[in-house]
Scaffold this motif. Structure first.
Motif, mmCIF file in Angstrom:
data_model
loop_
_atom_site.group_PDB
_atom_site.id
_atom_site.type_symbol
_atom_site.label_atom_id
_atom_site.label_comp_id
_atom_site.label_asym_id
_atom_site.label_seq_id
_atom_site.Cartn_x
_atom_site.Cartn_y
_atom_site.Cartn_z
ATOM 1 N N TYR A 1 2.480 14.878 10.059
ATOM 2 C CA TYR A 1 3.178 13.715 10.609
ATOM 3 C C TYR A 1 4.564 14.074 11.145
ATOM 4 N N GLY B 1 7.687 8.593 10.609
ATOM 5 C CA GLY B 1 8.144 7.696 9.544
ATOM 6 C C GLY B 1 7.082 6.674 9.165
ATOM 7 N N ASP C 1 10.407 15.463 6.723
ATOM 8 C CA ASP C 1 9.966 15.741 8.093
ATOM 9 C C ASP C 1 10.747 14.845 9.047
ATOM 10 N N ALA D 1 -1.510 4.763 6.754
ATOM 11 C CA ALA D 1 -0.523 3.833 7.312
ATOM 12 C C ALA D 1 -0.794 3.525 8.782
ATOM 13 N N SER D 2 -1.271 4.540 9.538
ATOM 14 C CA SER D 2 -1.583 4.228 10.935
ATOM 15 C C SER D 2 -3.075 4.414 11.143
ATOM 16 N N ASN E 1 1.192 16.940 4.617
ATOM 17 C CA ASN E 1 1.508 15.657 5.255
ATOM 18 C C ASN E 1 2.730 15.779 6.160
ATOM 19 N N ALA E 2 3.758 16.469 5.660
ATOM 20 C CA ALA E 2 4.985 16.601 6.456
ATOM 21 C C ALA E 2 4.655 17.286 7.790
ATOM 22 N N THR F 1 -7.745 12.627 4.869
ATOM 23 C CA THR F 1 -8.797 11.924 4.134
ATOM 24 C C THR F 1 -8.273 10.637 3.512
ATOM 25 N N TYR G 1 -5.804 5.005 1.632
ATOM 26 C CA TYR G 1 -4.911 4.240 2.499
ATOM 27 C C TYR G 1 -4.344 5.138 3.596
ATOM 28 N N PHE H 1 9.644 12.883 0.942
ATOM 29 C CA PHE H 1 8.898 12.695 -0.312
ATOM 30 C C PHE H 1 9.527 13.603 -1.354
ATOM 31 N N LEU I 1 -6.616 10.673 0.877
ATOM 32 C CA LEU I 1 -6.650 10.889 -0.573
ATOM 33 C C LEU I 1 -5.495 11.754 -1.062
ATOM 34 N N GLY I 2 -4.825 12.461 -0.128
ATOM 35 C CA GLY I 2 -3.795 13.436 -0.513
ATOM 36 C C GLY I 2 -2.717 12.863 -1.426
ATOM 37 N N LEU I 3 -2.121 11.742 -1.035
ATOM 38 C CA LEU I 3 -1.026 11.181 -1.831
ATOM 39 C C LEU I 3 -1.523 10.585 -3.144
ATOM 40 N N SER I 4 -2.769 10.157 -3.145
ATOM 41 C CA SER I 4 -3.339 9.627 -4.368
ATOM 42 C C SER I 4 -3.471 10.750 -5.412
ATOM 43 N N ILE J 1 0.950 3.571 0.385
ATOM 44 C CA ILE J 1 0.523 4.900 0.831
ATOM 45 C C ILE J 1 -0.029 5.764 -0.303
HETATM 46 P P1 ADP Z 1 -3.997 11.389 4.808
HETATM 47 O O1 ADP Z 1 -5.099 12.325 4.489
HETATM 48 O O2 ADP Z 1 -4.413 10.266 5.722
HETATM 49 O O3 ADP Z 1 -2.740 12.083 5.264
HETATM 50 P P2 ADP Z 1 -2.522 10.718 2.378
HETATM 51 O O4 ADP Z 1 -2.988 10.050 1.118
HETATM 52 O O5 ADP Z 1 -1.974 12.076 2.237
HETATM 53 O O6 ADP Z 1 -3.728 10.647 3.406
HETATM 54 O O7 ADP Z 1 -1.435 9.785 3.041
HETATM 55 C C1 ADP Z 1 -1.705 8.395 3.180
HETATM 56 C C2 ADP Z 1 -1.035 7.869 4.436
HETATM 57 O O8 ADP Z 1 0.398 7.878 4.269
HETATM 58 C C3 ADP Z 1 -1.279 8.700 5.687
HETATM 59 O O9 ADP Z 1 -2.483 8.369 6.329
HETATM 60 C C4 ADP Z 1 -0.071 8.399 6.540
HETATM 61 O O10 ADP Z 1 -0.276 7.193 7.240
HETATM 62 C C5 ADP Z 1 1.028 8.156 5.500
HETATM 63 N N1 ADP Z 1 1.881 9.367 5.337
HETATM 64 C C6 ADP Z 1 1.806 10.288 4.348
HETATM 65 N N2 ADP Z 1 2.764 11.233 4.487
HETATM 66 C C7 ADP Z 1 3.465 10.898 5.603
HETATM 67 C C8 ADP Z 1 4.580 11.472 6.298
HETATM 68 N N3 ADP Z 1 5.189 12.593 5.861
HETATM 69 N N4 ADP Z 1 5.043 10.833 7.416
HETATM 70 C C9 ADP Z 1 4.444 9.693 7.854
HETATM 71 N N5 ADP Z 1 3.380 9.112 7.261
HETATM 72 C C10 ADP Z 1 2.896 9.695 6.149
#
Ligand code: ADP
Length: 276
Positions: free
Chosen positions: A173, A201, A197, A217-218, A169-170, A228, A215, A258, A230-233, A210
């Motif tokens: 984004y 933001g 990162d 964010a953008s 993710n870092a 996908t 979910y 994070f 799903l990563g943060l989940s 998130i």
């Molecule tokens: P994705 O596969 O969309 O990255 P994640 O579950 O990993 O899904 O993250 C969910 C959402 O959180 C991302 O779509 C993004 O909008 C936001 N996000 C996660 N990590 C970051 C980051 N380091 N900087 C900015 N936004 C982030």
């Protein structure tokens, strides 16, 4: 109450159980109302999940069949770029399916923690190494600041996945600066790993969501980024299973950090790695 229960059994969640004057029936009524509310939430979640999955599967599939047909019908269209699009979309499908499987194993309680003692520092180093091709090819700077070799007692596979997802993710984004900093610090026997990162933001009001599955964010989908939602989940599920503290701080336009924490363990207990 019986009539309402029959409605509930047919999937009608708009029910109201009134238990009458007796204390026990009144309590049963309350419990059934609560059950109906929870079942209705589950039903909505399931519908959303199916809608999201279908959407995520449809987009790459449309691209793959579209480009394949063009290449079949127009001889000159068999270009490396077009073939690459098909490969990229296939990879997108693979990561979606993999993420969904990981998540269902974790949240379905089907995966037990397999705890062993291992070096958390080495795990971060190993993961950073996996991204070395990105460093060379695309100019990312990934640095790891650490204060010694730290050992923890945890499920190594899951913790590697947490570190991998946070670094992915870092990178995804990190914006134009392409800068990712991972730091390890120990305080009062607790090790904290932070992944920072200098990217776009996340707005404050979106931060609580998130960690939810699917979910993002953008809304705009960046090409070349395998996301996908799903990563943060997966990260959250793995850390909750460990009873670990974790969180995020972020500022729009400045970037995000994070972090998660695990208790340090004596490396000499390594041979006695326990299974739970
Ligand atoms: P994705 O596969 O969309 O990255 P994640 O579950 O990993 O899904 O993250 C969910 C959402 O959180 C991302 O779509 C993004 O909008 C936001 N996000 C996660 N990590 C970051 C980051 N380091 N900087 C900015 N936004 C982030």
């Amino acid at each position: 109450m019986n009539e309402e229960a029959k409605k509930l059994a047919l999937g009608n969640y708009d029910v109201n159980f009134r238990g009458g004057e007796f204390r026990e029936t009144a309590e049963l009524g309350k419990t059934l109302n609560y059950a109906a509310k929870e079942l209705s939430k589950l039903d909505t979640m399931q519908k959303e999940l199916i809608a999201n999955i279908s959407h995520d599967l449809r987009t790459p599939l449309t691209m793959i069949s579209g480009y394949s047909e063009v290449m079949r019908d127009i001889p000159n269209e068999m270009t490396p770029e077009n073939i690459q699009i098909i490969i990229d979309e296939t990879q997108q499908l693979t990561s979606l399916v993999n993420d969904m499987l990981d998540l269902s194993r974790l949240s379905g309680g089907k995966r037990d923690l397999k705890k062993t003692v291992f070096s958390l520092t080495d795990c971060v180093l190993q993961t950073v190494e996996r991204f070395s091709h990105l460093k060379e090819k695309e100019g990312y700077t990934i640095t790891f600041q650490q204060d010694g070799n730290v050992f923890v007692c945890a499920d190594k596979v899951l913790i590697l996945q947490v570190i991998y997802n946070l670094i992915t993710n870092a990178i995804n984004y990190s914006g134009k600066e392409k800068q990712v900093t991972i730091s390890q610090s120990v305080s009062d026997g607790i090790c904290r790993i932070s992944v920072t990162d200098t990217g776009e933001g996340i707005p404050q009001e979106k931060l609580p969501f998130i960690w939810d599955r699917y979910y993002r964010a953008s809304d705009f989908h960046k090409r070349g980024i395998i996301g996908t939602g799903l990563g943060l989940s997966i990260v959250k599920n793995a850390l909750v299973m460990h009873g670990a503290q974790f969180g995020v701080s972020s500022k729009v336009g400045c970037g995000s950090t994070f972090w998660f924490e695990l208790p340090c363990t004596d490396e000499h207990t390594a041979e006695k790695g326990s299974e739970e």
